[in-house]
Scaffold this motif. Structure first.
Motif, PDB file in Angstrom:
ATOM      1  N   THR A 113      -0.661   5.726  17.632  1.00 54.20           N
ATOM      2  CA  THR A 113      -1.117   5.424  16.263  1.00 54.20           C
ATOM      3  C   THR A 113      -0.614   6.501  15.302  1.00 54.20           C
ATOM      4  O   THR A 113      -0.165   6.219  14.185  1.00 54.20           O
ATOM      5  CB  THR A 113      -2.667   5.365  16.229  1.00 54.20           C
ATOM      6  N   LEU A 114      -0.684   7.731  15.795  1.00 53.37           N
ATOM      7  CA  LEU A 114      -0.235   8.863  14.987  1.00 53.37           C
ATOM      8  C   LEU A 114       1.280   8.758  14.696  1.00 53.37           C
ATOM      9  O   LEU A 114       1.734   8.953  13.561  1.00 53.37           O
ATOM     10  CB  LEU A 114      -0.551  10.124  15.804  1.00 53.37           C
ATOM     11  N   GLY A 142      -6.451   5.222  12.261  1.00 49.64           N
ATOM     12  CA  GLY A 142      -5.109   4.715  11.972  1.00 49.64           C
ATOM     13  C   GLY A 142      -5.107   3.782  10.766  1.00 49.64           C
ATOM     14  O   GLY A 142      -4.293   3.921   9.842  1.00 49.64           O
ATOM     15  N   GLU A 143      -6.052   2.863  10.782  1.00 50.07           N
ATOM     16  CA  GLU A 143      -6.122   1.880   9.684  1.00 50.07           C
ATOM     17  C   GLU A 143      -6.452   2.564   8.351  1.00 50.07           C
ATOM     18  O   GLU A 143      -5.864   2.259   7.308  1.00 50.07           O
ATOM     19  CB  GLU A 143      -7.220   0.866  10.014  1.00 50.07           C
ATOM     20  N   ALA A 203      -6.708   9.798  16.090  1.00 53.74           N
ATOM     21  CA  ALA A 203      -6.269   8.540  16.725  1.00 53.74           C
ATOM     22  C   ALA A 203      -5.364   8.813  17.926  1.00 53.74           C
ATOM     23  O   ALA A 203      -4.837   9.920  18.080  1.00 53.74           O
ATOM     24  CB  ALA A 203      -5.523   7.699  15.689  1.00 53.74           C
ATOM     25  N   ASN A 250      -3.419   4.408   6.961  1.00 57.67           N
ATOM     26  CA  ASN A 250      -2.472   3.492   6.303  1.00 57.67           C
ATOM     27  C   ASN A 250      -2.972   3.100   4.926  1.00 57.67           C
ATOM     28  O   ASN A 250      -2.216   3.059   3.952  1.00 57.67           O
ATOM     29  CB  ASN A 250      -2.298   2.220   7.138  1.00 57.67           C
ATOM     30  N   SER A 298       1.932   6.131  12.181  1.00 59.80           N
ATOM     31  CA  SER A 298       1.580   6.557  10.827  1.00 59.80           C
ATOM     32  C   SER A 298       2.719   7.393  10.218  1.00 59.80           C
ATOM     33  O   SER A 298       3.027   7.270   9.018  1.00 59.80           O
ATOM     34  CB  SER A 298       0.284   7.370  10.906  1.00 59.80           C
ATOM     35  N   PRO A 336      -3.697  10.334  10.783  1.00 60.91           N
ATOM     36  CA  PRO A 336      -4.924  10.021  11.534  1.00 60.91           C
ATOM     37  C   PRO A 336      -4.984  10.860  12.807  1.00 60.91           C
ATOM     38  O   PRO A 336      -4.713  10.380  13.899  1.00 60.91           O
ATOM     39  CB  PRO A 336      -4.745   8.530  11.851  1.00 60.91           C
TER      40      PRO A 336
END
Ligand code: 5CU
Length: 375
Positions: free
Chosen positions: A145-146, A110-111, A141, A114, A149, A138
């Motif tokens: 998180t997806l 996720g990070e 993830a 981004n 994003s 991602p």
């Protein structure tokens, strides 16, 4: 290629930003970047089909270097602009090249997504109106998180879609768990750029594969992978379930335009599907989906394939691309003209007529309309 009244848009053009290259340099399994004594430039090794050559080169310094040279074309923004200028490309919609973040650990994906998407966004801002991008998801993830994003990408000014491989969450694009993701992407008005990476299993290429360079996996494995992924989505009813989903298929849809008739025939001659009531009146055919929810790039290098793509989806749904920085010239200067680009431009001119309204549409106007590049 371009004349003063022709706007050329390249929708199939990749980059690996420097932070991504650093990750590849730190890896010992593919995808990776590594130096070899037998080659002047570091090598970029991406594909399963390159594993045998990698193994040989690691054990024998006289063996041919594996993969492809990692030239400045892969990571340099200046180089991308130089390439565009050299080929009279007005606008490029850049995307991370394969295999995107498919291999990244779930906890970091996720990070990293981004950060990579912000980097693409900043590159576009430096060349306002000349660059847009397809973001990266991602996929390893967790679902939240997806989703986050996708929301992040929706808010980025130059983002017009997402580039996606065929593995999805690990089970392919007919996986029911992907439906909320497809719905979120469609609701965000982002186009999916579907691109192959995994090809077909190595054994398909036979024991003499290493004699044939990259030809079989790239010319045949990539297009079949795309064809199979979209056929599975179609059979699973994804296009009916998410009617606002819009997908741009790499390499003119693989072999989908050529095989759509055979897919259709296999469907309505299938006893199981007929018995299950899946072939009834009102069914949207593959042809319908090709004309309503699918766009095709024009990266097929010949008017024969391009005409099939136009017949299947319509010339108002095709968009020019280059596949830069892949397929550089082998014997001439990489800073000059690339034959891979001129072949695709010539195919458009031969298929629909040089300077015709259809040529203008395929070379740029379609992308401007479909991807909202004037907003
Ligand atoms: O040459 C290649 O391997 C490739 C690749 O990996 N990805 C791509 O988009 N084009 C060519």
């Amino acid at each position: 290629m371009a004349t003063s009244n022709l706007t050329v848009v390249d929708i199939h053009t990749h980059m690996y930003p420097p932070q991504y290259i650093k990750i590849l340099e730190s890896r010992s399994t593919i995808p990776l970047v590594r130096k070899f004594p037998q080659a002047p430039e570091p090598r970029l090794i991406l594909l399963e089909s390159e594993l045998a050559d990698l193994e040989k080169a690691l054990n024998d310094t006289s063996a041919k270097p594996p993969g492809r040279p990692l030239t400045s074309h892969f990571a340099s923004l200046d180089q991308k602009i130089h390439f565009m200028d050299t080929h009279h490309i007005n606008i490029s919609v850049i995307s991370l090249a394969n295999p995107w973040l498919d291999f990244v650990d779930s906890s970091q994906a996720g990070e990293l997504a981004n950060s990579v998407n912000n980097e693409f966004s900043e590159m576009c801002a430096k060349h306002h109106r000349r660059l847009f991008f397809f973001g990266t998801l991602p996929l390893t993830a967790p679902l939240e998180t997806l989703q986050a994003s996708i929301s992040h990408l929706k808010g980025l000014k130059y983002c017009r879609g997402v580039i996606l491989g065929t593995s999805g969450l690990g089970k392919g694009l007919d996986d029911p768990n992907l439906l909320p993701i497809f719905e979120a992407i469609a609701a965000a008005h982002l186009t999916i750029f579907l691109h192959p990476h995994y090809g077909l299993p190595n054994q398909v290429w036979g024991p003499r594969a290493s004699e044939y360079g990259h030809v079989l996996p790239l010319a045949l494995g990539f297009p079949m992978e795309t064809t199979i992924a979209v056929a599975r989505m179609y059979l699973a009813g994804v296009f009916d379930k998410v009617r606002d989903l819009r997908m741009l298929l790499a390499h003119s849809g693989g072999t989908l335009p050529f095989l759509a008739g055979r897919i259709e025939s296999c469907i309505f001659h299938d006893g199981q599907l007929v018995q299950e009531g899946k072939v009834g009146k009102g069914r949207r055919t593959v042809w319908d989906v090709l004309k309503e929810q699918i766009y095709l790039d024009a990266v097929i290098y010949s008017e024969v394939g391009l005409k099939a793509a136009i017949d299947a989806s319509g010339s108002d749904r095709l968009m020019f691309g280059t596949d830069h920085p892949f397929f550089p010239p082998i014997t001439s200067d990489e800073q000059g003209q690339w034959e891979s680009v001129s072949l695709n431009a010539e195919a458009v001119a031969k298929a629909v007529g040089d300077s015709s309204a259809e040529a203008k549409a395929i070379m740029g106007a379609n992308a401007i309309r479909i991807l909202r590049l004037e907003e």
